[in-house]
Write a protein that holds these residues in place. Structure first.
Motif, PDB file in Angstrom:
ATOM      1  N   ARG A   1     -18.525  -2.518  -7.321  1.00  0.00           N
ATOM      2  CA  ARG A   1     -17.607  -2.768  -8.419  1.00  0.00           C
ATOM      3  C   ARG A   1     -17.435  -1.518  -9.273  1.00  0.00           C
ATOM      4  NH1 ARG A   1     -17.545  -8.289 -11.784  1.00  0.00           N
ATOM      5  NH2 ARG A   1     -16.464  -7.528 -13.629  1.00  0.00           N
ATOM      6  N   ASP A   2     -18.526  -0.831  -9.517  1.00  0.00           N
ATOM      7  CA  ASP A   2     -18.454   0.417 -10.286  1.00  0.00           C
ATOM      8  C   ASP A   2     -17.591   1.454  -9.568  1.00  0.00           C
ATOM      9  OD1 ASP A   2     -19.836   2.048 -12.642  1.00  0.00           O
ATOM     10  OD2 ASP A   2     -19.783   3.329 -10.851  1.00  0.00           O
ATOM     11  N   LEU A   3     -17.758   1.558  -8.247  1.00  0.00           N
ATOM     12  CA  LEU A   3     -16.967   2.518  -7.466  1.00  0.00           C
ATOM     13  C   LEU A   3     -15.485   2.153  -7.498  1.00  0.00           C
ATOM     14  CD1 LEU A   3     -16.588   4.890  -5.480  1.00  0.00           C
ATOM     15  CD2 LEU A   3     -17.132   3.300  -3.617  1.00  0.00           C
ATOM     16  N   VAL A   4     -15.180   0.886  -7.212  1.00  0.00           N
ATOM     17  CA  VAL A   4     -13.776   0.450  -7.168  1.00  0.00           C
ATOM     18  C   VAL A   4     -13.115   0.655  -8.532  1.00  0.00           C
ATOM     19  CG1 VAL A   4     -12.245  -1.543  -6.827  1.00  0.00           C
ATOM     20  CG2 VAL A   4     -14.129  -1.129  -5.219  1.00  0.00           C
ATOM     21  N   ASP A   5     -13.846   0.338  -9.619  1.00  0.00           N
ATOM     22  CA  ASP A   5     -13.297   0.541 -10.971  1.00  0.00           C
ATOM     23  C   ASP A   5     -12.962   2.017 -11.236  1.00  0.00           C
ATOM     24  OD1 ASP A   5     -13.316  -2.106 -11.794  1.00  0.00           O
ATOM     25  OD2 ASP A   5     -15.273  -1.979 -12.789  1.00  0.00           O
ATOM     26  N   ARG A   6     -13.675   2.926 -10.595  1.00  0.00           N
ATOM     27  CA  ARG A   6     -13.415   4.364 -10.795  1.00  0.00           C
ATOM     28  C   ARG A   6     -12.301   4.890  -9.877  1.00  0.00           C
ATOM     29  NH1 ARG A   6     -17.921   6.582 -13.767  1.00  0.00           N
ATOM     30  NH2 ARG A   6     -19.631   5.079 -13.765  1.00  0.00           N
ATOM     31  N   LEU A   7     -11.909   4.043  -8.902  1.00  0.00           N
ATOM     32  CA  LEU A   7     -10.804   4.421  -8.000  1.00  0.00           C
ATOM     33  C   LEU A   7      -9.493   3.771  -8.429  1.00  0.00           C
ATOM     34  CD1 LEU A   7     -12.723   4.190  -4.614  1.00  0.00           C
ATOM     35  CD2 LEU A   7     -11.837   6.264  -5.696  1.00  0.00           C
ATOM     36  N   LEU A   8      -9.570   2.528  -8.872  1.00  0.00           N
ATOM     37  CA  LEU A   8      -8.368   1.831  -9.337  1.00  0.00           C
ATOM     38  C   LEU A   8      -8.120   2.199 -10.795  1.00  0.00           C
ATOM     39  CD1 LEU A   8      -8.771  -1.624  -7.537  1.00  0.00           C
ATOM     40  CD2 LEU A   8      -7.692   0.494  -6.738  1.00  0.00           C
ATOM     41  N   VAL A   9      -7.747   3.463 -10.994  1.00  0.00           N
ATOM     42  CA  VAL A   9      -7.478   4.035 -12.309  1.00  0.00           C
ATOM     43  C   VAL A   9      -6.010   4.452 -12.294  1.00  0.00           C
ATOM     44  CG1 VAL A   9      -8.001   6.031 -13.785  1.00  0.00           C
ATOM     45  CG2 VAL A   9      -9.867   4.854 -12.577  1.00  0.00           C
ATOM     46  N   LEU A  10      -5.252   4.050 -13.314  1.00  0.00           N
ATOM     47  CA  LEU A  10      -3.803   4.302 -13.303  1.00  0.00           C
ATOM     48  C   LEU A  10      -3.457   5.786 -13.232  1.00  0.00           C
ATOM     49  CD1 LEU A  10      -2.497   1.594 -15.834  1.00  0.00           C
ATOM     50  CD2 LEU A  10      -2.389   1.542 -13.324  1.00  0.00           C
ATOM     51  N   ASP A  11      -4.146   6.601 -14.013  1.00  0.00           N
ATOM     52  CA  ASP A  11      -3.855   8.043 -14.012  1.00  0.00           C
ATOM     53  C   ASP A  11      -4.520   8.693 -12.796  1.00  0.00           C
ATOM     54  OD1 ASP A  11      -3.587  10.728 -14.424  1.00  0.00           O
ATOM     55  OD2 ASP A  11      -4.376  10.728 -16.486  1.00  0.00           O
ATOM     56  N   PRO A  12      -3.713   9.199 -11.841  1.00  0.00           N
ATOM     57  CA  PRO A  12      -4.307   9.770 -10.628  1.00  0.00           C
ATOM     58  C   PRO A  12      -5.263  10.930 -10.907  1.00  0.00           C
ATOM     59  CG  PRO A  12      -1.927  10.227 -10.709  1.00  0.00           C
ATOM     60  CD  PRO A  12      -2.236   9.258 -11.805  1.00  0.00           C
TER      61      PRO A  12
ATOM     62  N   ALA B   1      -4.558  11.870  -4.532  1.00  0.00           N
ATOM     63  CA  ALA B   1      -5.267  10.770  -5.186  1.00  0.00           C
ATOM     64  C   ALA B   1      -4.639   9.410  -4.859  1.00  0.00           C
ATOM     65  CB  ALA B   1      -5.314  11.008  -6.700  1.00  0.00           C
ATOM     66  N   SER B   2      -3.380   9.395  -4.412  1.00  0.00           N
ATOM     67  CA  SER B   2      -2.745   8.123  -4.030  1.00  0.00           C
ATOM     68  C   SER B   2      -3.476   7.511  -2.838  1.00  0.00           C
ATOM     69  CB  SER B   2      -1.275   8.344  -3.672  1.00  0.00           C
ATOM     70  OG  SER B   2      -0.621   9.091  -4.677  1.00  0.00           O
ATOM     71  N   ASP B   3      -3.947   8.374  -1.922  1.00  0.00           N
ATOM     72  CA  ASP B   3      -4.741   7.872  -0.787  1.00  0.00           C
ATOM     73  C   ASP B   3      -6.075   7.298  -1.269  1.00  0.00           C
ATOM     74  OD1 ASP B   3      -2.892   8.526   1.195  1.00  0.00           O
ATOM     75  OD2 ASP B   3      -3.862  10.422   1.732  1.00  0.00           O
ATOM     76  N   LEU B   4      -6.604   7.821  -2.382  1.00  0.00           N
ATOM     77  CA  LEU B   4      -7.888   7.333  -2.890  1.00  0.00           C
ATOM     78  C   LEU B   4      -7.724   6.001  -3.619  1.00  0.00           C
ATOM     79  CD1 LEU B   4      -9.426  10.743  -3.953  1.00  0.00           C
ATOM     80  CD2 LEU B   4      -9.751   9.449  -1.820  1.00  0.00           C
ATOM     81  N   TRP B   5      -6.540   5.779  -4.191  1.00  0.00           N
ATOM     82  CA  TRP B   5      -6.212   4.456  -4.730  1.00  0.00           C
ATOM     83  C   TRP B   5      -6.250   3.433  -3.579  1.00  0.00           C
ATOM     84  CZ3 TRP B   5      -4.780   2.090  -9.396  1.00  0.00           C
ATOM     85  CH2 TRP B   5      -4.202   0.823  -9.265  1.00  0.00           C
ATOM     86  N   ALA B   6      -5.571   3.772  -2.483  1.00  0.00           N
ATOM     87  CA  ALA B   6      -5.555   2.880  -1.313  1.00  0.00           C
ATOM     88  C   ALA B   6      -6.974   2.668  -0.788  1.00  0.00           C
ATOM     89  CB  ALA B   6      -4.655   3.454  -0.219  1.00  0.00           C
TER      90      ALA B   6
ATOM     91  N   THR C   1       2.991   0.137   1.884  1.00  0.00           N
ATOM     92  CA  THR C   1       2.816  -1.308   1.927  1.00  0.00           C
ATOM     93  C   THR C   1       2.461  -1.786   0.515  1.00  0.00           C
ATOM     94  OG1 THR C   1       2.078  -1.060   4.184  1.00  0.00           O
ATOM     95  CG2 THR C   1       1.530  -3.147   3.095  1.00  0.00           C
ATOM     96  N   ALA C   2       3.160  -2.809   0.038  1.00  0.00           N
ATOM     97  CA  ALA C   2       3.085  -3.216  -1.364  1.00  0.00           C
ATOM     98  C   ALA C   2       1.663  -3.275  -1.927  1.00  0.00           C
ATOM     99  CB  ALA C   2       3.771  -4.572  -1.540  1.00  0.00           C
ATOM    100  N   GLU C   3       0.767  -3.968  -1.244  1.00  0.00           N
ATOM    101  CA  GLU C   3      -0.573  -4.218  -1.781  1.00  0.00           C
ATOM    102  C   GLU C   3      -1.413  -2.950  -2.014  1.00  0.00           C
ATOM    103  OE1 GLU C   3       0.807  -6.144   0.525  1.00  0.00           O
ATOM    104  OE2 GLU C   3       0.812  -8.100  -0.483  1.00  0.00           O
ATOM    105  N   TYR C   4      -1.066  -1.861  -1.330  1.00  0.00           N
ATOM    106  CA  TYR C   4      -1.891  -0.641  -1.393  1.00  0.00           C
ATOM    107  C   TYR C   4      -1.188   0.509  -2.102  1.00  0.00           C
ATOM    108  CZ  TYR C   4      -4.098  -3.536   2.102  1.00  0.00           C
ATOM    109  OH  TYR C   4      -4.662  -4.611   2.740  1.00  0.00           O
ATOM    110  N   VAL C   5       0.033   0.253  -2.575  1.00  0.00           N
ATOM    111  CA  VAL C   5       0.824   1.299  -3.227  1.00  0.00           C
ATOM    112  C   VAL C   5       0.191   1.689  -4.556  1.00  0.00           C
ATOM    113  CG1 VAL C   5       2.987   1.664  -4.466  1.00  0.00           C
ATOM    114  CG2 VAL C   5       3.025   0.789  -2.142  1.00  0.00           C
TER     115      VAL C   5
END
Ligand code: ADE
Length: 321
Positions: free
Chosen positions: A278-289, A230-235, A213-217
């Motif tokens: 915010r600190d947690l989300v910033d450490r998950l939304l990282v481009l390099d898996p 790690a793709s699941d952890l991005w989601a 789904t686009a928003e969680y890819v």
């Protein structure tokens, strides 16, 4: 068309033989063993119905798939992936359990845990946003279920609040493994894949054609067409953000624009978004898996302080009378 039906779940029926001696007979459950009730959900390839086992009166959710439609739309492989995946994930309270599969001339049936609370998305929409405590409660359960599926060699690849269901106790049950990826588990010598296995190529085919789904890819799926654990952890990071903000971090007028935001890591926080989250989300939304926070570190993050991980996952502040 061949429908795989290996290792189908069955029941045991006690009968007496001709001499009156009791015997246990293995009986496969079928359509006639259930009373079908209300529709719980409808997808492009399936309908989920509430159903009651006539013998035990236990309630289930039964996913019904139309064989002709699935063949016509070339989804046979994905139905098999869903079944194989669920059969690997039968031992965690946070994942919808598959009890039986059967078929009749027209349809395939998956007998699943009933999650009577519906989708987490519906509950979130009703609430608008969750507070930190509520997000911690649902987030911890989702993360624990992700940890279990990864330990069993399964990547979900389409985690989102629609695929997180709630049971009657409001505990999470992750569902929809039709787009999951089963990682190769090292087999003992000599028992590798057999030539002509109908599942051959299933993962590689999917890797190039499937986008969740686009928003969680995850960005790696968009740039390398490759998903990993790690793709699941991005989601998961997207979900934590959404529970607190009421909307996902990457959202635009169409899919293409959403993808552009994802690969540019273009997101921001609404006012009042909790600092620790915010600190947690910033450490998950990282481009390099490879640089994304791994599960064990997420569990130890300050955001989850107060959670007792492990069997019987609990929130200590909830245990207090
Ligand atoms: N909708 C889809 N799957 C479901 C389930 N297992 N329980 C309740 N509703 C559902």
């Amino acid at each position: 068309e061949e429908w795989k039906d290996k290792g189908a779940a069955v029941g045991i029926r006690q009968e007496v033989d001709a001499s009156g001696k009791p015997v246990n007979r293995v009986v496969k459950k079928g359509v006639k063993d259930f009373n079908f009730g209300r529709t719980l959900g409808e997808g492009s390839y399936s309908t989920v119905l509430a159903a009651t086992d006539r013998q035990t009166l236990r309630e289930y959710a039964i996913k019904v798939l139309d064989k002709r439609h699935i063949i016509k739309e070339k989804k046979v492989k994905y139905v098999n992936i869903e079944k194989d995946t669920l059969n690997r994930l039968t031992d965690h309270p946070g994942i919808v359990r598959l009890y039986y599969t059967f078929q009749d001339e027209r349809s395939l049936y998956f007998v699943l845990d009933l999650a009577s609370g519906g989708e987490l998305l519906g509950f979130l929409k009703k609430m608008g946003t969750f507070d930190e405590e509520c997000t911690r409660f649902y987030g911890a359960q989702i993360l624990d279920a992700i940890g279990y599926m990864h330990s069993r060699g399964v990547i979900h690849r389409d985690l989102k609040p629609e695929n997180v269901l709630l049971d009657s106790q409001m505990h999470v049950k992750i569902t929809d493994f039709g787009t999951a990826k089963i990682l190769d588990i090292k087999r003992p010598n000599g028992s590798g894949a057999v030539a002509g296995d109908p599942m051959d190529g299933a993962d590689t085919d999917r890797a190039v054609s499937f986008v969740g789904t686009a928003e969680y890819v995850s960005p790696e799926l968009l740039t390398d067409k490759n998903a990993c654990k790690a793709s699941d952890l991005w989601a998961f990071g997207c979900i934590i953000y959404q529970l607190l903000a009421g909307r996902p971090p990457f959202k635009a007028g169409n899919e293409y624009l959403t993808f552009q935001k994802i690969v540019a890591l273009e997101y921001s926080y609404p006012d009042g978004f909790p600092e620790v989250a915010r600190d947690l989300v910033d450490r998950l939304l990282v481009l390099d898996p490879a640089k994304r926070l791994p599960i064990e570190h997420i569990k130890n993050h300050q955001f989850f302080d107060g959670i007792s991980w492990g069997p019987g996952l609990s929130l200590n502040s909830w245990a207090a009378p």
